[in-house]
Design an enzyme around this catalytic site. Structure first.
Site, mmCIF file in Angstrom:
data_model
loop_
_atom_site.group_PDB
_atom_site.id
_atom_site.type_symbol
_atom_site.label_atom_id
_atom_site.label_comp_id
_atom_site.label_asym_id
_atom_site.label_seq_id
_atom_site.Cartn_x
_atom_site.Cartn_y
_atom_site.Cartn_z
ATOM 1 N N SER A 7 127.700 3.517 -42.383
ATOM 2 C CA SER A 7 127.017 2.329 -42.907
ATOM 3 C C SER A 7 125.627 2.733 -43.382
ATOM 4 O O SER A 7 124.785 3.181 -42.594
ATOM 5 C CB SER A 7 126.898 1.264 -41.818
ATOM 6 O OG SER A 7 126.025 0.252 -42.278
ATOM 7 N N HIS A 32 130.001 2.289 -46.276
ATOM 8 C CA HIS A 32 129.964 0.857 -45.974
ATOM 9 C C HIS A 32 128.596 0.309 -46.393
ATOM 10 O O HIS A 32 127.555 0.848 -46.003
ATOM 11 C CB HIS A 32 130.201 0.678 -44.468
ATOM 12 C CG HIS A 32 130.281 -0.725 -44.005
ATOM 13 N ND1 HIS A 32 131.431 -1.485 -44.096
ATOM 14 C CD2 HIS A 32 129.356 -1.521 -43.417
ATOM 15 C CE1 HIS A 32 131.212 -2.689 -43.596
ATOM 16 N NE2 HIS A 32 129.953 -2.738 -43.177
ATOM 17 N N ASP A 34 126.160 -2.950 -46.445
ATOM 18 C CA ASP A 34 125.911 -4.241 -45.798
ATOM 19 C C ASP A 34 124.950 -5.084 -46.613
ATOM 20 O O ASP A 34 123.788 -4.712 -46.791
ATOM 21 C CB ASP A 34 125.300 -4.006 -44.413
ATOM 22 C CG ASP A 34 126.326 -3.520 -43.414
ATOM 23 O OD1 ASP A 34 127.379 -4.169 -43.287
ATOM 24 O OD2 ASP A 34 126.081 -2.477 -42.773
ATOM 25 N N MET A 36 122.960 -8.608 -46.810
ATOM 26 C CA MET A 36 122.514 -9.699 -45.930
ATOM 27 C C MET A 36 121.576 -10.644 -46.674
ATOM 28 O O MET A 36 120.753 -10.189 -47.471
ATOM 29 C CB MET A 36 121.760 -9.111 -44.737
ATOM 30 C CG MET A 36 122.580 -8.119 -43.952
ATOM 31 S SD MET A 36 121.620 -7.498 -42.568
ATOM 32 C CE MET A 36 122.791 -6.370 -41.850
ATOM 33 N N HIS A 65 130.302 -5.222 -47.615
ATOM 34 C CA HIS A 65 130.406 -6.258 -46.581
ATOM 35 C C HIS A 65 129.364 -7.337 -46.867
ATOM 36 O O HIS A 65 128.167 -7.124 -46.655
ATOM 37 C CB HIS A 65 130.168 -5.583 -45.213
ATOM 38 C CG HIS A 65 130.181 -6.510 -44.052
ATOM 39 N ND1 HIS A 65 129.714 -6.133 -42.810
ATOM 40 C CD2 HIS A 65 130.612 -7.803 -43.910
ATOM 41 C CE1 HIS A 65 129.848 -7.148 -41.971
ATOM 42 N NE2 HIS A 65 130.384 -8.171 -42.618
ATOM 43 N N MET A 67 127.476 -10.391 -45.976
ATOM 44 C CA MET A 67 127.086 -11.310 -44.900
ATOM 45 C C MET A 67 126.228 -12.393 -45.531
ATOM 46 O O MET A 67 124.995 -12.399 -45.420
ATOM 47 C CB MET A 67 126.328 -10.536 -43.804
ATOM 48 C CG MET A 67 127.254 -9.709 -42.934
ATOM 49 S SD MET A 67 126.407 -8.419 -42.015
ATOM 50 C CE MET A 67 126.359 -7.158 -43.258
ATOM 51 N N MET A 136 133.879 -7.820 -36.499
ATOM 52 C CA MET A 136 132.520 -7.449 -36.087
ATOM 53 C C MET A 136 132.533 -7.161 -34.589
ATOM 54 O O MET A 136 133.018 -7.978 -33.800
ATOM 55 C CB MET A 136 131.533 -8.594 -36.358
ATOM 56 C CG MET A 136 131.178 -8.855 -37.808
ATOM 57 S SD MET A 136 130.515 -7.446 -38.721
ATOM 58 C CE MET A 136 129.155 -6.897 -37.686
ATOM 59 N N GLY A 141 123.821 -8.603 -38.461
ATOM 60 C CA GLY A 141 122.423 -8.772 -38.855
ATOM 61 C C GLY A 141 121.614 -7.498 -38.693
ATOM 62 O O GLY A 141 120.712 -7.231 -39.477
ATOM 63 N N PHE A 142 121.951 -6.727 -37.674
ATOM 64 C CA PHE A 142 121.147 -5.534 -37.402
ATOM 65 C C PHE A 142 122.023 -4.369 -36.959
ATOM 66 O O PHE A 142 123.028 -4.571 -36.271
ATOM 67 C CB PHE A 142 120.116 -5.828 -36.298
ATOM 68 C CG PHE A 142 119.150 -6.914 -36.690
ATOM 69 C CD1 PHE A 142 118.006 -6.620 -37.421
ATOM 70 C CD2 PHE A 142 119.426 -8.239 -36.372
ATOM 71 C CE1 PHE A 142 117.137 -7.626 -37.809
ATOM 72 C CE2 PHE A 142 118.559 -9.256 -36.758
ATOM 73 C CZ PHE A 142 117.414 -8.955 -37.487
ATOM 74 N N GLY A 143 121.599 -3.189 -37.355
ATOM 75 C CA GLY A 143 122.253 -1.983 -36.851
ATOM 76 C C GLY A 143 121.737 -1.673 -35.458
ATOM 77 O O GLY A 143 120.807 -2.322 -34.962
ATOM 78 N N GLY A 144 122.342 -0.706 -34.821
ATOM 79 C CA GLY A 144 121.834 -0.209 -33.540
ATOM 80 C C GLY A 144 122.089 -1.087 -32.341
ATOM 81 O O GLY A 144 121.464 -0.907 -31.295
ATOM 82 N N ASP A 174 133.279 -2.911 -36.952
ATOM 83 C CA ASP A 174 131.939 -2.733 -37.511
ATOM 84 C C ASP A 174 130.886 -3.205 -36.516
ATOM 85 O O ASP A 174 130.815 -4.389 -36.202
ATOM 86 C CB ASP A 174 131.853 -3.535 -38.827
ATOM 87 C CG ASP A 174 130.497 -3.413 -39.498
ATOM 88 O OD1 ASP A 174 129.689 -2.556 -39.089
ATOM 89 O OD2 ASP A 174 130.252 -4.185 -40.454
ATOM 90 N N GLY A 175 130.051 -2.259 -36.067
ATOM 91 C CA GLY A 175 128.932 -2.607 -35.204
ATOM 92 C C GLY A 175 128.948 -1.861 -33.880
ATOM 93 O O GLY A 175 129.881 -2.015 -33.093
ATOM 94 N N GLY A 176 127.951 -1.009 -33.695
ATOM 95 C CA GLY A 176 127.810 -0.295 -32.423
ATOM 96 C C GLY A 176 128.880 0.748 -32.164
ATOM 97 O O GLY A 176 129.046 1.203 -31.029
ATOM 98 N N GLY A 196 127.009 3.205 -38.294
ATOM 99 C CA GLY A 196 125.688 3.334 -38.902
ATOM 100 C C GLY A 196 124.826 4.282 -38.107
ATOM 101 O O GLY A 196 124.721 5.477 -38.403
HETATM 102 C C1 DX5 Z 1 125.700 -5.185 -38.822
HETATM 103 C C2 DX5 Z 1 126.377 -4.467 -39.976
HETATM 104 C C3 DX5 Z 1 126.920 -3.144 -39.601
HETATM 105 C C4 DX5 Z 1 125.857 -2.163 -39.165
HETATM 106 C C5 DX5 Z 1 126.485 -1.151 -38.283
HETATM 107 O O1 DX5 Z 1 125.392 -6.475 -39.188
HETATM 108 O O2 DX5 Z 1 127.440 -5.226 -40.514
HETATM 109 O O3 DX5 Z 1 127.677 -2.566 -40.666
HETATM 110 O O4 DX5 Z 1 125.258 -1.495 -40.227
HETATM 111 O O5 DX5 Z 1 125.478 -0.353 -37.801
HETATM 112 P P1 DX5 Z 1 125.535 0.266 -36.339
HETATM 113 O O6 DX5 Z 1 126.683 1.254 -36.368
HETATM 114 O O7 DX5 Z 1 124.220 0.894 -36.169
HETATM 115 O O8 DX5 Z 1 125.809 -0.852 -35.388
HETATM 116 ZN ZN ZN Z 2 128.935 -4.172 -42.014
#
Ligand code: DX5
Ligand code: ZN
Length: 218
Positions: A7, A32, A34, A36, A65, A67, A136, A141-144, A174-176, A196
């Protein structure tokens, strides 16, 4: 088909092209992206022009993706930008069926994304129109953020629906997502792993191992 999709949200946003190139040179096939809007999710990322410019230097599969609270308003722009697949969310109020048709008619693959708390039943009417289902595994909304384990049960249920309905969509998480989630996700029938933070913070050897665990290319 098993895919590791980095991502770009976790890349350096002043050098997104460089992050894309890194993933490409690592041997990835998908990236990927994202998008937003600050309404559907409490954050902003980048828009269609970024996708246009990234497309100029890349043949990677663009897994976009959206959002967005009103994805239908921006579909034309993202279809023109060079997306290979566009995922829209099930939760906002808009004509999802028409949006999926529009994506398909443009020759682009379709995805439907569900937040961690969204029941999977809402997917059923769209099953035949989908190339991908995105679950999801964090609140978007946020990575990490931390991977929400309970989504694995939903992934199993979606896999069962896929089997019973003889549908052929890919299942994406997708996510974490990190290397430690590959095995349980595989067991639940997941095909595409968005990563990501865990991807962009890894060194190239670790990334290679990550991709091998996913079994990319199999
Ligand atoms: C979150 C995004 C994800 C995000 C994943 O809202 O849709 O695609 O970038 O990042 P990580 O892998 O850091 O959770
Ligand atoms: Zn995503």
């Amino acid at each position: 088909m098993k895919i590791l999709a980095p991502s770009l949200l976790a890349g350096n946003h002043a050098y997104l092209g460089e992050a894309l190139k890194e993933a490409q040179e690592d041997g990835r096939k998908w990236i990927h992206l994202d998008i937003m809007d600050g309404h559907f999710v409490p954050n902003l990322s980048f828009g269609p022009q970024t996708v246009v410019d990234l497309r100029k230097n890349s043949d990677l599969f663009f897994d976009v993706h959206l959002m967005l609270e009103q994805p239908d308003k921006y579909l034309d722009a993202f279809l023109r930008a060079g997306s290979d697949l566009i995922s829209i969310h099930l939760e906002p109020t808009y004509d999802q069926e028409a949006a999926l048709k529009k994506i398909k008619n443009a020759g682009v693959q379709t995805g439907m994304a569900l937040n961690p708390d969204t029941p999977i039943e809402g997917l059923i009417p769209f099953i035949d129109q989908l190339d991908l289902v995105l679950l999801m595994t964090v609140h978007p909304g946020f990575g990490g953020q931390k991977f929400i384990e309970s989504v694995l049960e939903k992934a199993k249920q979606v896999s069962e629906i896929r089997r019973d309905s003889k549908a052929e969509f890919l299942l994406e998480v997708d996510g974490g997502v990190g290397p430690e989630h590959i095995e349980p996700c595989m067991d639940a029938g997941v095909d595409v792993f968005v990563a990501g933070t865990s991807y962009f913070q890894a060194n190239s050897l670790e990334r290679q191992k990550f991709a091998e665990e996913v079994g990319e290319g199999c």
